[in-house]
Scaffold this motif. Structure first.
Motif, PDB file in Angstrom:
ATOM      1  N   ALA A   1     -49.383  61.547 -12.768  1.00 49.47           N
ATOM      2  CA  ALA A   1     -47.976  61.396 -13.116  1.00 49.47           C
ATOM      3  C   ALA A   1     -47.529  62.546 -14.015  1.00 49.47           C
ATOM      4  CB  ALA A   1     -47.754  60.068 -13.836  1.00 49.47           C
ATOM      5  N   SER A   2     -46.363  63.081 -13.705  1.00 50.79           N
ATOM      6  CA  SER A   2     -45.791  64.155 -14.533  1.00 50.79           C
ATOM      7  C   SER A   2     -45.084  63.601 -15.762  1.00 50.79           C
ATOM      8  CB  SER A   2     -44.790  64.970 -13.705  1.00 50.79           C
ATOM      9  OG  SER A   2     -43.673  64.167 -13.346  1.00 50.79           O
ATOM     10  N   GLY A   3     -44.772  62.293 -15.732  1.00 52.19           N
ATOM     11  CA  GLY A   3     -44.043  61.689 -16.841  1.00 52.19           C
ATOM     12  C   GLY A   3     -42.541  61.846 -16.744  1.00 52.19           C
ATOM     13  N   MET A   4     -42.068  62.451 -15.666  1.00 55.48           N
ATOM     14  CA  MET A   4     -40.634  62.671 -15.466  1.00 55.48           C
ATOM     15  C   MET A   4     -40.070  61.601 -14.538  1.00 55.48           C
ATOM     16  SD  MET A   4     -40.127  65.360 -17.297  1.00 55.48           S
ATOM     17  CE  MET A   4     -38.439  65.750 -16.839  1.00 55.48           C
ATOM     18  N   ALA A   5     -38.943  61.012 -14.929  1.00 56.52           N
ATOM     19  CA  ALA A   5     -38.269  60.049 -14.062  1.00 56.52           C
ATOM     20  C   ALA A   5     -37.664  60.774 -12.867  1.00 56.52           C
ATOM     21  CB  ALA A   5     -37.182  59.312 -14.836  1.00 56.52           C
ATOM     22  N   VAL A   6     -37.403  60.030 -11.800  1.00 54.77           N
ATOM     23  CA  VAL A   6     -36.868  60.641 -10.579  1.00 54.77           C
ATOM     24  C   VAL A   6     -35.571  61.392 -10.859  1.00 54.77           C
ATOM     25  CG1 VAL A   6     -35.886  60.148  -8.309  1.00 54.77           C
ATOM     26  CG2 VAL A   6     -37.994  59.013  -9.032  1.00 54.77           C
ATOM     27  N   LEU A   7     -34.653  60.768 -11.567  1.00 48.70           N
ATOM     28  CA  LEU A   7     -33.358  61.396 -11.809  1.00 48.70           C
ATOM     29  C   LEU A   7     -33.463  62.602 -12.745  1.00 48.70           C
ATOM     30  CD1 LEU A   7     -31.009  58.282 -12.097  1.00 48.70           C
ATOM     31  CD2 LEU A   7     -31.501  59.709 -10.101  1.00 48.70           C
ATOM     32  N   GLU A   8     -34.531  62.666 -13.540  1.00 55.62           N
ATOM     33  CA  GLU A   8     -34.731  63.817 -14.419  1.00 55.62           C
ATOM     34  C   GLU A   8     -35.125  65.072 -13.638  1.00 55.62           C
ATOM     35  OE1 GLU A   8     -36.029  61.749 -18.647  1.00 55.62           O
ATOM     36  OE2 GLU A   8     -37.580  62.180 -17.159  1.00 55.62           O
ATOM     37  N   LEU A   9     -35.566  64.905 -12.396  1.00 56.14           N
ATOM     38  CA  LEU A   9     -35.854  66.072 -11.568  1.00 56.14           C
ATOM     39  C   LEU A   9     -34.594  66.896 -11.347  1.00 56.14           C
ATOM     40  CD1 LEU A   9     -38.133  64.411  -8.861  1.00 56.14           C
ATOM     41  CD2 LEU A   9     -38.867  65.714 -10.871  1.00 56.14           C
ATOM     42  N   GLU A  10     -33.439  66.219 -11.381  1.00 53.33           N
ATOM     43  CA  GLU A  10     -32.149  66.912 -11.246  1.00 53.33           C
ATOM     44  C   GLU A  10     -31.522  67.235 -12.590  1.00 53.33           C
ATOM     45  OE1 GLU A  10     -29.655  64.484  -8.764  1.00 53.33           O
ATOM     46  OE2 GLU A  10     -30.327  65.508  -6.954  1.00 53.33           O
ATOM     47  N   SER A  11     -31.613  66.310 -13.542  1.00 50.79           N
ATOM     48  CA  SER A  11     -30.919  66.499 -14.814  1.00 50.79           C
ATOM     49  C   SER A  11     -31.664  67.431 -15.766  1.00 50.79           C
ATOM     50  CB  SER A  11     -30.693  65.144 -15.497  1.00 50.79           C
ATOM     51  OG  SER A  11     -31.930  64.534 -15.853  1.00 50.79           O
ATOM     52  N   GLN A  12     -32.998  67.510 -15.626  1.00 49.24           N
ATOM     53  CA  GLN A  12     -33.806  68.376 -16.491  1.00 49.24           C
ATOM     54  C   GLN A  12     -34.786  69.183 -15.635  1.00 49.24           C
ATOM     55  OE1 GLN A  12     -35.338  66.489 -20.152  1.00 49.24           O
ATOM     56  NE2 GLN A  12     -34.248  64.636 -19.549  1.00 49.24           N
ATOM     57  N   PRO A  13     -34.282  70.033 -14.756  1.00 49.31           N
ATOM     58  CA  PRO A  13     -35.152  70.691 -13.773  1.00 49.31           C
ATOM     59  C   PRO A  13     -36.232  71.578 -14.385  1.00 49.31           C
ATOM     60  CG  PRO A  13     -32.946  71.649 -13.770  1.00 49.31           C
ATOM     61  CD  PRO A  13     -32.867  70.414 -14.591  1.00 49.31           C
ATOM     62  N   GLU A  14     -35.920  72.309 -15.442  1.00 49.79           N
ATOM     63  CA  GLU A  14     -36.922  73.204 -16.036  1.00 49.79           C
ATOM     64  C   GLU A  14     -38.069  72.410 -16.648  1.00 49.79           C
ATOM     65  OE1 GLU A  14     -35.173  75.967 -18.706  1.00 49.79           O
ATOM     66  OE2 GLU A  14     -33.866  76.870 -17.201  1.00 49.79           O
ATOM     67  N   ARG A  15     -37.727  71.359 -17.379  1.00 48.64           N
ATOM     68  CA  ARG A  15     -38.763  70.508 -17.976  1.00 48.64           C
ATOM     69  C   ARG A  15     -39.581  69.831 -16.891  1.00 48.64           C
ATOM     70  NH1 ARG A  15     -37.831  64.958 -20.437  1.00 48.64           N
ATOM     71  NH2 ARG A  15     -39.842  64.401 -21.323  1.00 48.64           N
ATOM     72  N   ALA A  16     -38.920  69.392 -15.813  1.00 51.97           N
ATOM     73  CA  ALA A  16     -39.616  68.732 -14.715  1.00 51.97           C
ATOM     74  C   ALA A  16     -40.610  69.681 -14.050  1.00 51.97           C
ATOM     75  CB  ALA A  16     -38.606  68.218 -13.698  1.00 51.97           C
ATOM     76  N   VAL A  17     -40.177  70.907 -13.795  1.00 52.26           N
ATOM     77  CA  VAL A  17     -41.065  71.886 -13.166  1.00 52.26           C
ATOM     78  C   VAL A  17     -42.292  72.118 -14.033  1.00 52.26           C
ATOM     79  CG1 VAL A  17     -41.316  74.306 -12.528  1.00 52.26           C
ATOM     80  CG2 VAL A  17     -39.289  73.035 -11.810  1.00 52.26           C
ATOM     81  N   ASP A  18     -42.091  72.300 -15.337  1.00 53.28           N
ATOM     82  CA  ASP A  18     -43.223  72.533 -16.247  1.00 53.28           C
ATOM     83  C   ASP A  18     -44.210  71.372 -16.216  1.00 53.28           C
ATOM     84  OD1 ASP A  18     -42.185  74.962 -17.003  1.00 53.28           O
ATOM     85  OD2 ASP A  18     -41.265  74.214 -18.850  1.00 53.28           O
ATOM     86  N   ALA A  19     -43.690  70.137 -16.237  1.00 53.44           N
ATOM     87  CA  ALA A  19     -44.557  68.959 -16.254  1.00 53.44           C
ATOM     88  C   ALA A  19     -45.331  68.819 -14.950  1.00 53.44           C
ATOM     89  CB  ALA A  19     -43.715  67.707 -16.506  1.00 53.44           C
ATOM     90  N   ILE A  20     -44.666  69.070 -13.834  1.00 53.92           N
ATOM     91  CA  ILE A  20     -45.307  68.954 -12.523  1.00 53.92           C
ATOM     92  C   ILE A  20     -46.378  70.030 -12.351  1.00 53.92           C
ATOM     93  CG2 ILE A  20     -44.909  69.162 -10.035  1.00 53.92           C
ATOM     94  CD1 ILE A  20     -42.047  67.953 -10.699  1.00 53.92           C
ATOM     95  N   VAL A  21     -46.046  71.250 -12.720  1.00 52.64           N
ATOM     96  CA  VAL A  21     -47.001  72.354 -12.605  1.00 52.64           C
ATOM     97  C   VAL A  21     -48.217  72.102 -13.493  1.00 52.64           C
ATOM     98  CG1 VAL A  21     -47.354  74.792 -13.117  1.00 52.64           C
ATOM     99  CG2 VAL A  21     -45.295  74.064 -11.899  1.00 52.64           C
ATOM    100  N   GLN A  22     -47.994  71.580 -14.698  1.00 52.92           N
ATOM    101  CA  GLN A  22     -49.102  71.296 -15.610  1.00 52.92           C
ATOM    102  C   GLN A  22     -50.060  70.268 -15.015  1.00 52.92           C
ATOM    103  OE1 GLN A  22     -48.238  69.075 -19.290  1.00 52.92           O
ATOM    104  NE2 GLN A  22     -49.459  70.577 -20.400  1.00 52.92           N
ATOM    105  N   GLN A  23     -49.523  69.198 -14.447  1.00 56.64           N
ATOM    106  CA  GLN A  23     -50.385  68.174 -13.863  1.00 56.64           C
ATOM    107  C   GLN A  23     -51.073  68.666 -12.592  1.00 56.64           C
ATOM    108  OE1 GLN A  23     -51.317  65.271 -15.216  1.00 56.64           O
ATOM    109  NE2 GLN A  23     -50.148  65.938 -16.996  1.00 56.64           N
TER     110      GLN A  23
END
Length: 244
Positions: free
Chosen positions: A141-163
């Motif tokens: 899990a990246s820890g990002m909610a589904v809607l945060e993939l759109e509202s916080q794209p930079e943070r989401a990318v960092d979390a996904i790439v890290q995992q």
């Protein structure tokens, strides 16, 4: 060839993104029609919402009044694919199974990187039900909610790439599956950080659906996915005529 791809949630912007990703993957001559359910949750992140979305997806497909050749359910780890297969003869492809089966052509073990931790058991269960779990190294899990993939794209990318990087380094995954329909367009970023193939479920599902249609294959109706038996269904939101 016309393929319906159905978002499992009711967020129109996500439907548009999923449709755009599907069209990029589609071959010339394939028409992609992206559908949004009339009812359901704005994002799907648990069992209640997943069962609700299963009915919403079936409703959206059965209300579509033009011919089509295949259907893609664009939700990772969600319920409902089997119901669609009972209702339809055309191929029905789920992005969870499409991504995992594609990944197994590319490496010995694959990992899935998804959104919230509560989604992990749903994905694990769907992979087990499909017989695809034996070569799954992990579901992270990246820890990002589904809607945060759109509202916080930079943070989401960092979390996904890290995992994804941890899946390769710690879990010995050789392929990464992006575990959400809303993660389209992240393949290049994850690939550059991990050095392994990255599979987007939407793109994989489109190519699989196209292949099944070109092969002239349809859903088997002799047993498991036989059409629903004729009976009175009180208050169910699907159209009166369930057969095709």
């Amino acid at each position: 060839m016309r393929i319906l791809i159905v978002n499992v949630n009711t967020t129109e912007s996500m439907t548009e993104a999923i449709g755009a990703q599907a069209r990029r993957a589609a071959a010339p001559g394939t028409e992609i029609v992206a559908l949004t359910p009339r009812f359901g949750a704005e994002s799907v992140e648990g069992n209640f919402e997943s069962y609700l979305c299963a009915v919403g997806v079936m409703d959206a497909v059965m209300r579509y009044d033009q011919p089509f050749d295949a259907v893609i359910q664009a939700g990772y780890g969600e319920h409902g694919r089997e119901g669609l297969q009972e209702l339809l003869e055309v191929p029905v492809v789920d992005i969870t199974e499409a991504a995992a089966s594609t990944a197994m052509f590319l490496g010995h073990k694959y990992s899935v990187v998804t959104t919230l931790d509560r989604a992990v058991p749903l994905i694990e269960d769907r992979l087990k039900l499909a017989g695809l779990d034996a070569r799954c190294a992990s579901v992270r899990a990246s820890g990002m909610a589904v809607l945060e993939l759109e509202s916080q794209p930079e943070r989401a990318v960092d979390a996904i790439v890290q995992q994804a990087a941890k899946a390769v380094e710690e879990d010995h995954a050789e392929v990464i599956c992006l575990g959400c329909g809303g993660m389209a367009e992240l393949e290049d970023k994850v690939r550059s950080r991990t050095g392994v193939p990255v599979v987007d479920g939407v793109a994989a599902a489109v190519t699989i659906a196209e292949s099944l249609v070109r092969l002239g294959l349809k859903t088997s109706k002799v047993r498991t996915y036989a059409p629903p038996r004729a009976k009175r269904i009180t208050g169910f939101p699907l159209p009166d005529s369930l057969g095709r």
